[in-house]
Write a protein that holds these residues in place. Structure first.
Motif, short mmCIF file in Angstrom:
data_model
loop_
_atom_site.label_atom_id
_atom_site.label_comp_id
_atom_site.label_asym_id
_atom_site.label_seq_id
_atom_site.Cartn_x
_atom_site.Cartn_y
_atom_site.Cartn_z
N GLU A 30 0.80 -1.24 0.00
CA GLU A 30 0.00 0.00 0.00
C GLU A 30 0.83 1.27 0.00
O GLU A 30 0.49 2.24 -0.66
CB GLU A 30 -0.85 0.05 1.27
CG GLU A 30 -2.23 -0.53 1.10
CD GLU A 30 -2.95 -0.51 2.44
OE1 GLU A 30 -2.93 0.53 3.13
OE2 GLU A 30 -3.51 -1.56 2.81
N LEU A 31 1.88 1.27 0.82
CA LEU A 31 2.61 2.52 1.08
C LEU A 31 3.96 2.61 0.39
O LEU A 31 4.59 3.67 0.39
CB LEU A 31 2.81 2.70 2.59
CG LEU A 31 1.56 2.51 3.47
CD1 LEU A 31 1.95 2.48 4.94
CD2 LEU A 31 0.55 3.61 3.20
N GLY A 32 4.43 1.51 -0.16
CA GLY A 32 5.77 1.52 -0.78
C GLY A 32 6.86 1.46 0.28
O GLY A 32 6.56 1.46 1.49
N PHE A 109 2.94 -9.49 -5.02
CA PHE A 109 3.83 -9.00 -6.08
C PHE A 109 4.08 -7.50 -5.93
O PHE A 109 5.19 -7.00 -6.08
CB PHE A 109 3.24 -9.28 -7.47
CG PHE A 109 4.07 -8.65 -8.57
CD1 PHE A 109 5.24 -9.24 -9.01
CD2 PHE A 109 3.70 -7.43 -9.13
CE1 PHE A 109 6.02 -8.65 -10.00
CE2 PHE A 109 4.48 -6.82 -10.11
CZ PHE A 109 5.65 -7.44 -10.55
N LEU A 113 7.64 -5.89 -5.50
CA LEU A 113 8.11 -4.90 -6.47
C LEU A 113 8.70 -3.68 -5.77
O LEU A 113 9.79 -3.19 -6.13
CB LEU A 113 6.95 -4.49 -7.39
CG LEU A 113 7.26 -3.48 -8.48
CD1 LEU A 113 8.32 -4.01 -9.42
CD2 LEU A 113 5.98 -3.15 -9.26
N HIS A 114 8.01 -3.18 -4.75
CA HIS A 114 8.53 -2.03 -4.00
C HIS A 114 9.88 -2.36 -3.36
O HIS A 114 10.80 -1.55 -3.37
CB HIS A 114 7.53 -1.59 -2.93
CG HIS A 114 6.39 -0.78 -3.47
ND1 HIS A 114 6.56 0.50 -3.95
CD2 HIS A 114 5.08 -1.06 -3.62
CE1 HIS A 114 5.39 0.97 -4.36
NE2 HIS A 114 4.48 0.04 -4.17
N TRP A 116 12.08 -4.76 -4.31
CA TRP A 116 13.09 -4.98 -5.36
C TRP A 116 13.65 -3.64 -5.85
O TRP A 116 14.85 -3.49 -6.00
CB TRP A 116 12.46 -5.73 -6.54
CG TRP A 116 12.73 -7.19 -6.62
CD1 TRP A 116 13.30 -7.85 -7.67
CD2 TRP A 116 12.44 -8.19 -5.63
NE1 TRP A 116 13.38 -9.19 -7.38
CE2 TRP A 116 12.87 -9.43 -6.14
CE3 TRP A 116 11.87 -8.16 -4.34
CZ2 TRP A 116 12.74 -10.62 -5.43
CZ3 TRP A 116 11.74 -9.34 -3.64
CH2 TRP A 116 12.17 -10.54 -4.17
N VAL A 117 12.72 -2.73 -6.11
CA VAL A 117 13.14 -1.44 -6.67
C VAL A 117 13.95 -0.64 -5.63
O VAL A 117 14.95 -0.01 -5.96
CB VAL A 117 11.92 -0.67 -7.22
CG1 VAL A 117 12.25 0.77 -7.52
CG2 VAL A 117 11.41 -1.36 -8.48
N ALA A 119 15.79 -2.03 -3.39
CA ALA A 119 17.08 -2.74 -3.30
C ALA A 119 18.05 -2.31 -4.41
O ALA A 119 19.26 -2.45 -4.26
CB ALA A 119 16.85 -4.25 -3.35
N ALA A 120 17.51 -1.79 -5.51
CA ALA A 120 18.38 -1.35 -6.61
C ALA A 120 19.27 -0.18 -6.19
O ALA A 120 20.36 0.00 -6.72
CB ALA A 120 17.54 -0.96 -7.83
N THR A 121 18.82 0.61 -5.23
CA THR A 121 19.61 1.77 -4.81
C THR A 121 20.01 1.73 -3.33
O THR A 121 20.69 2.65 -2.87
CB THR A 121 18.86 3.09 -5.10
OG1 THR A 121 17.59 3.04 -4.44
CG2 THR A 121 18.63 3.31 -6.58
N LEU A 173 3.58 -5.93 -13.50
CA LEU A 173 4.05 -4.54 -13.61
C LEU A 173 3.03 -3.69 -14.37
O LEU A 173 2.75 -2.54 -14.00
CB LEU A 173 5.41 -4.56 -14.32
CG LEU A 173 6.28 -3.33 -14.25
CD1 LEU A 173 6.38 -2.78 -12.85
CD2 LEU A 173 7.67 -3.69 -14.79
N LEU A 176 0.20 -2.29 -12.24
CA LEU A 176 0.56 -1.52 -11.05
C LEU A 176 -0.30 -0.28 -10.86
O LEU A 176 -0.76 0.01 -9.76
CB LEU A 176 2.05 -1.13 -11.13
CG LEU A 176 2.61 -0.35 -9.95
CD1 LEU A 176 2.63 -1.19 -8.69
CD2 LEU A 176 4.03 0.15 -10.26
N LEU A 177 -0.51 0.50 -11.93
CA LEU A 177 -1.19 1.80 -11.79
C LEU A 177 -2.65 1.77 -12.24
O LEU A 177 -3.43 2.63 -11.84
CB LEU A 177 -0.43 2.87 -12.57
CG LEU A 177 1.04 3.07 -12.17
CD1 LEU A 177 1.65 4.17 -13.00
CD2 LEU A 177 1.17 3.37 -10.69
#
Lengths: 221, 221
Positions: A30-32, A109, A113-114, A116-117, A119-121, A173, A176-177
């Protein structure tokens, strides 16, 4: 007396842990990542911040364990449902593709997704998530093979099943929106047909190979 | 004199805008949404913060425009390269699938992914990104059809091409934290074979349909 009193306490501790893990996935979905702090999760789980930190000393540890816990539960449910699927063939293949795609378009998922993304930074997350991705990826692949009722030794089966999981991730993906359900239904139907053709081809290749071996002829000539 | 002096200034302004857009995509891909402020982008573009804000009054506007600009450039390059592809058939199909997947595993996809995921929880971004997703999605679908050299009127072609873009999105996500190139190559090969089978089936269905119409027989009986 001490030993007898321990069990309910362990049970309570396990229940608290479980509530934290489930609340963590809900928060992430919900919140990212930015909005999902240990405090927010503890509040949602109805647990004190101290108790949350007792179970999960780091924020990274809490969220990684949460995704792993919920993914394991979903995969166990998929495995448990395998017996109720139709026999291998077009109907089963479409049911399984649909099931996989559903797993990748739900809150689990979205939460993953939140994470994983993020973790990229974020370095402290990165290593944990790479290890988690390997474990969950392997288990998902095995569960997909078992659900389809196929062996991956046949040519092209491994890649076709991997492609199905990659497609599901892409559909997740795309959802998502906006609600992508109508478009997605057409893609799932068409891919199920193509996947079935690949599985049929693999099993006919295999039959030819078996026959050639039984007849004592060299397999390649 | 005023009119003559204006053109180089407009050129400079356009060049500044372009540098900002390219720097914005690089920043997003590397630093994610949280780390990508207008100040960071202006610095990377070698532009003052004031100049950046003159071109893009809001942070959301800058990053949305950046993804749209770079996506349009990539799609134009894909369209320009269509003439050099082999004639429609297995070699062309594999080349096109590979090309699409490359677009989704590079820095543009990574940047877009950060923006999409941020839009899931940030209202000012959300509406902009939904509109952008519609535009870029439609253009990508058209470019894929043109590159494959197929018409989407045949049964199953639209869904097969959509599935290819969804697959590419999923492969892009799988490539976020680790280099997934080796596994991906096998998936691309297998997908290309299955896609080719779908395109062949569609064109043979179409030929049968055309023949039936020419013979004056009802198409459905």
């Amino acid at each position: 007396m001490t030993t007898a009193a321990r069990t309910p306490q362990q049970d309570r501790s396990r229940a608290t842990r479980r509530r934290l893990l489930e609340a963590a996935v809900d928060c992430l979905a919900e919140l990212g990542w930015a909005g999902s702090t240990v405090t927010v999760v503890a509040e949602r789980a109805g647990v004190t911040r101290g108790a949350a930190q007792h179970h999960f000393p780091t924020r990274e540890g809490l969220f990684t364990a949460a995704i792993e816990h919920v993914a394991a539960e979903r995969l166990a449910a998929v495995r448990a449902g395998t017996g109720e699927l139709p026999p291998p063939g077009p109907a089963r293949t479409e049911a399984v593709v649909d099931l996989i795609v559903r797993l990748y378009t739900g809150p689990l998922f979205r939460a993953a997704l939140h994470l994983w993304v993020a973790a990229a930074t974020e370095q402290p997350l990165r290593e944990r998530i790479i290890a988690l991705e390997n474990r969950v990826g392997r288990e998902s692949h095995r569960a997909a093979l078992a659900s389809l009722g196929v062996a991956e030794s046949a040519v092209g089966v491994r890649e076709s099943v991997q492609a199905t999981l990659d497609l599901a991730r892409g559909l997740g993906l795309a959802n998502l929106l906006t609600d992508d359900a109508a478009r997605r239904a057409g893609v799932v139907r068409q891919w199920s047909r193509l996947l079935q053709a690949a599985l049929d081809q693999a099993s006919s290749d295999r039959a030819t190979l078996d026959q050639a071996s039984l007849g004592g002829r060299p397999v390649l000539d």
